[in-house]
Scaffold this active site. Structure first.
Site, PDB file in Angstrom:
ATOM      1  N   CYS A  80      11.296  23.043   8.321  1.00 20.19           N
ATOM      2  CA  CYS A  80      11.602  22.082   9.388  1.00 20.19           C
ATOM      3  C   CYS A  80      10.580  22.120  10.518  1.00 20.19           C
ATOM      4  CB  CYS A  80      13.013  22.280   9.921  1.00 20.19           C
ATOM      5  SG  CYS A  80      13.226  23.852  10.753  1.00 20.19           S
ATOM      6  N   HIS A  97       5.732  21.291  22.592  1.00 20.12           N
ATOM      7  CA  HIS A  97       6.724  20.224  22.479  1.00 20.12           C
ATOM      8  C   HIS A  97       6.168  18.864  22.904  1.00 20.12           C
ATOM      9  CE1 HIS A  97       9.384  23.499  21.482  1.00 20.12           C
ATOM     10  NE2 HIS A  97       9.992  22.571  20.775  1.00 20.12           N
TER      11      HIS A  97
HETATM   12  C1  PEP Z   1       9.815  25.750  14.570  1.00 15.72           C
HETATM   13  O1  PEP Z   1       9.614  26.740  15.290  1.00 15.72           O
HETATM   14  O2  PEP Z   1       9.080  25.449  13.603  1.00 15.72           O
HETATM   15  C2  PEP Z   1      10.949  24.873  14.838  1.00 15.72           C
HETATM   16  C3  PEP Z   1      11.268  23.911  13.993  1.00 15.72           C
HETATM   17  O3  PEP Z   1      11.627  25.048  16.005  1.00 15.72           O
HETATM   18  P1  PEP Z   1      11.055  24.534  17.438  1.00 15.72           P
HETATM   19  O4  PEP Z   1       9.822  23.757  17.211  1.00 15.72           O
HETATM   20  O5  PEP Z   1      12.129  23.745  18.079  1.00 15.72           O
HETATM   21  O6  PEP Z   1      10.814  25.853  18.134  1.00 15.72           O
END
Ligand code: PEP
Ligand code: MG
Length: 547
Positions: free
Chosen positions: A481, A183
């Site tokens: 996404c 993140h």
């Molecule tokens: C993913 O895992 O690609 C996603 C969009 O969710 P996050 O990054 O919030 O886990």
């Protein structure tokens, strides 16, 4: 010298590096010279100065960073901690040692309390480091201050460090640890900071060394030649010019529409997404709103926040994800249990199902927001394993009056069962970050396995194709996404595999829009076919480029 790592985004930066100071070693068990009162006065001065410094930094940073820094400033000024430090000095311990021990004791209490309090223990450790650095007269750990722009080199960045980056000064980021979809990397991308993570040898660079950071190539070149600097600067100008291409809806060269949507973490992100031409929202990470909450948010609180975001997108699609708790995004009110392998634990829909009341309240709040605005609300669940879980979530959402309900494809089993899943889901959105982590069995937080965390891997692409084919057969949308959608070349391949929409941090929209406009659907499919036949992620990248 060239250093290799994993690029985040496609940015380029040129400049001198500044290293984030290493954590200070633990102070040894030294004694002071016998004057406890004088030693404590020395510490008191450092506590006061560090507290004031943190508060002043918070004032300067504003927003969420201010809250973080104000809380840290309060820690430095905490009278209970000061009393404990004093008592330890009175037993003869040095100021540094007394601060270290008093803060560590308090940290252990917080860790024992678990959940939100345990997370604050890290912040307390950071404050202790600053005070000890002040006592020693050495630079404090954390992002260094500079009057001139620089490229920051660090072991890794804590989310708080990333929140504090001064975008006028930090030209780029190079870290030894971390993965491209951690993140922290996502935050760097959302702030459009060129970054390369998992760079072996990064910490051998010395302050002031000029480097070229080329995220697309995953390359850090130190002491570059004049010609290399000139060419990098020309590319920086070209990228800046590309961003000024007029905003239009996403489409391939033959006119095939590909909706370009925004990933957001708060209603406050809405206006910027609209400004950068997002055709709606493809992922609202609702858990980001409640990372600091000790108790589950109320229906009313949630409804207000969802309504606020939806109101920026009248007549447009807004895909909201149910709370995705667990692993790197702990929500103490949903899952506070210690897990050996949290990424494989009670995450996403699994945690929501175990606390069904919280899920019902979130869906109720979303129903309220759906009825209160003109936006087209789509709701999806994270970390869904199969058609049974899909039916459960879609059934619940529909029973509560939600119009469009789908699931995220993050676990490989869901892609394998895509035909069954799409029999009940209205849509699927592929979270390529987790799908890659689980397909390649490589923790997305871990720098040592970052090279596996590459969504170009043909195994990941084949799973996306299974989803794309099932979506086309069922006449339903398959969006992307994860961070993969923000890589322009990969975005083309994903469309060739059947993706019908792409959602990304708004800062990436311009590059992706420009790249899509250069290929027809037939060409995108040919690139996808070439990538599917490769035997590695780098092979897939090269194969797609050669078509
Ligand atoms: C993913 O895992 O690609 C996603 C969009 O969710 P996050 O990054 O919030 O886990
Ligand atoms: Mg995910």
């Amino acid at each position: 010298m060239e250093l290799h790592g994993v690029g985040v985004g496609r940015g380029i930066a040129v400049g001198p590096i500044l290293r984030m100071p290493d954590p200070l070693p633990e102070p040894d068990d030294a004694r002071h010279d016998g004057d406890s009162a004088a030693e404590y006065r020395r510490v008191q001065a450092s506590l006061a100065e560090v507290g004031a410094e943190l508060a002043a930094q918070g004032e300067k940073a504003g927003g969420a960073a201010k809250d973080l820094l104000d809380a840290a400033s309060m820690m430095a000024k905490d009278p209970t901690l000061a009393d404990d430090v004093k008592a330890r000095i009175e037993t003869g311990k040095s100021g540094e040692r007394a601060v270290f021990e008093a803060f560590a004791a308090f940290q252990n209490i917080l860790i024992g309390m678990g959940g939100y309090m345990a997370e604050r223990a890290t912040d307390l450790g950071d404050v202790a480091q600053r005070i000890i650095a002040h006592l020693r007269g050495v630079p404090a750990p954390g992002v260094p201050e500079s009057d001139t722009p620089f490229i920051l080199v660090a072991t890794d960045l804590a989310p708080a460090d990333t929140a504090l980056l001064d975008l006028d000064k930090v030209l780029g980021l190079v870290t030894r640890d971390g993965g491209p979809t951690s993140h922290t990397a996502i935050l760097a991308r959302s702030k459009s900071i060129p970054a390369i993570v998992a760079v072996t040898g990064a910490l051998d660079l010395t302050d002031g060394t000029v480097v070229i950071l080329d995220a697309a190539a995953g390359l850090v070149t130190s002491d570059p030649l004049e010609a290399q600097i000139a060419s990098a600067q020309a590319r920086i100008c070209a990228r800046a010019a590309a961003v000024t291409i007029p905003i239009a809806d996403g489409a391939l060269a033959d006119g095939t529409k590909v909706a370009l949507l925004a990933n957001v973490g708060s209603p406050k992100d809405g206006p910027e997404a609209v400004e950068l031409g997002a055709e709606g929202v493809g992922l609202f990470r609702t858990e980001f709103l409640f990372l600091d909450s000790k108790t589950a948010p109320t229906v009313q609180d949630q409804q207000e926040k969802y309504t606020e975001l939806l109101s920026y997108f009248p007549g447009k699609r807004v895909v909201v994800r149910a709370l995705d708790a667990g692993a790197d995004k702990p929500l103490s009110f949903l899952n506070s249990a210690h897990e050996q392998n949290p990424a494989l634990g009670l995450r996403g829909l699994r945690a929501l199902r175990a606390s069904e009341q919280i899920l019902l309240e979130q869906l109720t709040a979303l129903r309220g927001a759906q009825d209160a605005t003109e936006a087209e609300l789509w709701v999806m669940a994270p970390m869904v394993a199969d058609a049974e879980e899909t039916r459960y979530f879609v059934g619940l959402g529909k029973a509560l009056g939600l119009k469009t309900v789908g699931v995220m494809a993050e676990v490989p089993s869901l892609a394998v069962m895509a035909d069954q899943v799409l029999a009940s889901a209205d849509f699927v959105s592929v979270g390529t970050n987790d799908l890659t982590q689980y397909t390649l069995a490589a923790d997305r937080q871990l720098g040592s396995v970052a090279s596996y965390q590459d969504p170009w891997h043909p195994a990941v692409l084949r799973l996306v194709k299974m989803l794309g084919d099932a979506g086309a057969a069922a006449g339903k949308g398959v969006g992307i996404c994860g961070e993969a959608a923000a890589d322009p070349q990969l975005a083309v391949v994903l469309v060739g595999l059947g993706a019908t929409s792409l959602s990304m941090t708004p800062a990436a929209l311009a590059d992706v829009r420009a790249e899509l406009a250069t290929v027809t659907l037939e060409q995108a499919r040919a690139k996808a076919a070439a990538a599917l036949g490769a035997i590695s992620a780098s092979g897939a990248r090269a194969a797609a480029a050669s078509v």
